[in-house]
Write a protein that holds these residues in place. Structure first.
Motif, PDB file in Angstrom:
ATOM      1  N   PRO A  49      -0.879   8.771 -14.533  1.00 34.23           N
ATOM      2  CA  PRO A  49      -1.616   7.692 -13.789  1.00 34.23           C
ATOM      3  C   PRO A  49      -0.782   6.413 -14.031  1.00 34.23           C
ATOM      4  CG  PRO A  49      -2.244   8.049 -16.224  1.00 34.23           C
ATOM      5  CD  PRO A  49      -1.099   9.170 -15.967  1.00 34.23           C
ATOM      6  N   TYR A  50      -0.750   5.666 -12.710  1.00 34.45           N
ATOM      7  CA  TYR A  50      -0.351   4.276 -12.702  1.00 34.45           C
ATOM      8  C   TYR A  50      -1.334   3.196 -12.045  1.00 34.45           C
ATOM      9  CZ  TYR A  50       4.363   6.694 -12.797  1.00 34.45           C
ATOM     10  OH  TYR A  50       5.498   7.239 -13.148  1.00 34.45           O
ATOM     11  N   PHE A  51      -1.312   2.120 -12.516  1.00 35.04           N
ATOM     12  CA  PHE A  51      -2.121   1.245 -12.178  1.00 35.04           C
ATOM     13  C   PHE A  51      -1.440   0.270 -10.855  1.00 35.04           C
ATOM     14  CE2 PHE A  51      -3.324   1.270 -16.795  1.00 35.04           C
ATOM     15  CZ  PHE A  51      -4.879   1.578 -16.351  1.00 35.04           C
ATOM     16  N   VAL A  52      -2.085   0.320  -9.939  1.00 39.60           N
ATOM     17  CA  VAL A  52      -1.828  -0.347  -8.828  1.00 39.60           C
ATOM     18  C   VAL A  52      -2.182  -1.879  -8.670  1.00 39.60           C
ATOM     19  CG1 VAL A  52      -2.473  -0.089  -6.037  1.00 39.60           C
ATOM     20  CG2 VAL A  52      -2.777   1.902  -7.369  1.00 39.60           C
ATOM     21  N   THR A  53      -0.950  -2.520  -8.374  1.00 36.77           N
ATOM     22  CA  THR A  53      -0.976  -3.842  -8.408  1.00 36.77           C
ATOM     23  C   THR A  53      -1.139  -4.516  -6.844  1.00 36.77           C
ATOM     24  OG1 THR A  53       1.499  -4.286  -8.602  1.00 36.77           O
ATOM     25  CG2 THR A  53       0.090  -4.153 -10.502  1.00 36.77           C
ATOM     26  N   PHE A  54      -0.658  -3.653  -5.956  1.00 36.28           N
ATOM     27  CA  PHE A  54      -0.369  -4.074  -4.620  1.00 36.28           C
ATOM     28  C   PHE A  54      -0.870  -2.825  -3.548  1.00 36.28           C
ATOM     29  CE2 PHE A  54       1.928  -5.048  -0.669  1.00 36.28           C
ATOM     30  CZ  PHE A  54       1.352  -5.867   0.021  1.00 36.28           C
ATOM     31  N   PHE A  55      -1.424  -2.703  -2.891  1.00 37.78           N
ATOM     32  CA  PHE A  55      -1.562  -1.680  -1.780  1.00 37.78           C
ATOM     33  C   PHE A  55      -1.833  -2.372  -0.479  1.00 37.78           C
ATOM     34  CE2 PHE A  55      -4.156   1.366   0.556  1.00 37.78           C
ATOM     35  CZ  PHE A  55      -3.488   2.675   0.443  1.00 37.78           C
ATOM     36  N   LYS A  56      -0.996  -1.798   0.862  1.00 44.02           N
ATOM     37  CA  LYS A  56      -1.067  -2.349   1.968  1.00 44.02           C
ATOM     38  C   LYS A  56      -0.847  -1.385   2.871  1.00 44.02           C
ATOM     39  CE  LYS A  56       1.002  -5.795   5.327  1.00 44.02           C
ATOM     40  NZ  LYS A  56       1.967  -6.663   5.136  1.00 44.02           N
ATOM     41  N   LEU A  57      -1.721  -1.399   4.024  1.00 43.49           N
ATOM     42  CA  LEU A  57      -1.506  -0.450   5.063  1.00 43.49           C
ATOM     43  C   LEU A  57      -1.091  -1.061   6.205  1.00 43.49           C
ATOM     44  CD1 LEU A  57      -4.864   1.533   4.503  1.00 43.49           C
ATOM     45  CD2 LEU A  57      -2.677   2.636   4.610  1.00 43.49           C
ATOM     46  N   PRO A  58       0.018  -1.264   6.603  1.00 47.07           N
ATOM     47  CA  PRO A  58       0.795  -2.048   7.873  1.00 47.07           C
ATOM     48  C   PRO A  58       0.604  -1.355   9.018  1.00 47.07           C
ATOM     49  CG  PRO A  58       2.796  -1.101   6.503  1.00 47.07           C
ATOM     50  CD  PRO A  58       1.434  -0.886   5.620  1.00 47.07           C
ATOM     51  N   GLN A  59       0.677   0.233   8.767  1.00 49.73           N
ATOM     52  CA  GLN A  59       0.405   0.849  10.089  1.00 49.73           C
ATOM     53  C   GLN A  59      -0.060   2.194   9.397  1.00 49.73           C
ATOM     54  OE1 GLN A  59       4.045   2.281  11.739  1.00 49.73           O
ATOM     55  NE2 GLN A  59       5.332   1.623   9.796  1.00 49.73           N
ATOM     56  N   LYS A  60      -0.560   2.997  10.648  1.00 49.66           N
ATOM     57  CA  LYS A  60      -1.489   4.258  10.405  1.00 49.66           C
ATOM     58  C   LYS A  60      -0.661   5.049   9.391  1.00 49.66           C
ATOM     59  CE  LYS A  60      -4.042   7.960  12.449  1.00 49.66           C
ATOM     60  NZ  LYS A  60      -4.425   8.635  13.566  1.00 49.66           N
TER      61      LYS A  60
END
Length: 174
Positions: A49-60
Motif C-alpha cells: 500500500p501507498y498513500f496518494v498525495t497527488f493524482f491527476k489525469l492530464p489525458q485519457k
C-alpha cells in the motif's frame, strides 16, 4: 492482502520529474470515476500500500501520481513497470448496460474477410491495449481489441465482428 482483494487499474510506465512523480497508464474505463486515497503496487508478488498525495489525469488513460514517502527519482524508479491496484471496495459499481472490452471473453470472433475465427479464450490487458486470444485452425491467434479492429458487437448472440489487418492470420498459420 491478496490479489482477490484488489483489481488492477494500470501500470507504472515511467518516472516524471525529480521529486518522485510517477506516470501511470490507466487501463480502466472512466478512470475519473475512481475515488481512492491509497493504491497498491505489486512488489515481490505482494501488493504494497501507498498513500496518494497527488493524482491527476492530464489525458485519457494517463495519470500523474505522487505517493507519500516516494520523494526522489531513485525511489520512483524502483516502481517503474509495476502493476497498480486498488482495493475492491474502491471499484465503481458497473451499471447493467455498461460493457467493456473484458466482457468480450467467451464471445465468438468473426472476421469480415475470413469468417468465424473462434471463441475468445483469453483477454490480456497490456499497457496501451487489450489483446484477444482465439484458437483458429489449431493455432493460437492474438489480435488487438480497439476501435479500428472491432466493427460490431452483438451482445445477445455473443459475437464480435472484427476486421483484422491483412496478413495477421498468415503470420500465425505459416
Amino acid at each position: 492482502m491478496t490479489t482477490e482483494d484488489h483489481f488492477q487499474i494500470g501500470t507504472v510506465t515511467k518516472t516524471r520529474g525529480l521529486k518522485g512523480e510517477l506516470q501511470v497508464f490507466v487501463a480502466f474505463d472512466e478512470p475519473e470515476k475512481l475515488k481512492f486515497t491509497t493504491l497498491f503496487i505489486e512488489l515481490g508478488g505482494k501488493q504494497v500500500p501507498y498513500f496518494v498525495t497527488f493524482f491527476k489525469l492530464p489525458q485519457k488513460n494517463i495519470a500523474y501520481v505522487l505517493l507519500e514517502d516516494v520523494d526522489t527519482i531513485e525511489k520512483a524508479a524502483l516502481l517503474v513497470k509495476k502493476n497498480v491496484f486498488l482495493s475492491n471496495k474502491n471499484k465503481p459499481k458497473k451499471k447493467k448496460n455498461e460493457f467493456g472490452l473484458k466482457d468480450l471473453l467467451n464471445f465468438i470472433a468473426v472476421d469480415e474477410n475470413e469468417g468465424e475465427l473462434g471463441e475468445i479464450i483469453e483477454i490480456h490487458e497490456y499497457p496501451q491495449q487489450f489483446i484477444a486470444t482465439v484458437s483458429y485452425k489449431n493455432q493460437e491467434v492474438l489480435f488487438p481489441l480497439n476501435e479500428s479492429i472491432i466493427k460490431g458487437i452483438d451482445v445477445v448472440k455473443g459475437v464480435v465482428t472484427v476486421d483484422l489487418p491483412e496478413g495477421l492470420l498468415d503470420v500465425y498459420l505459416e
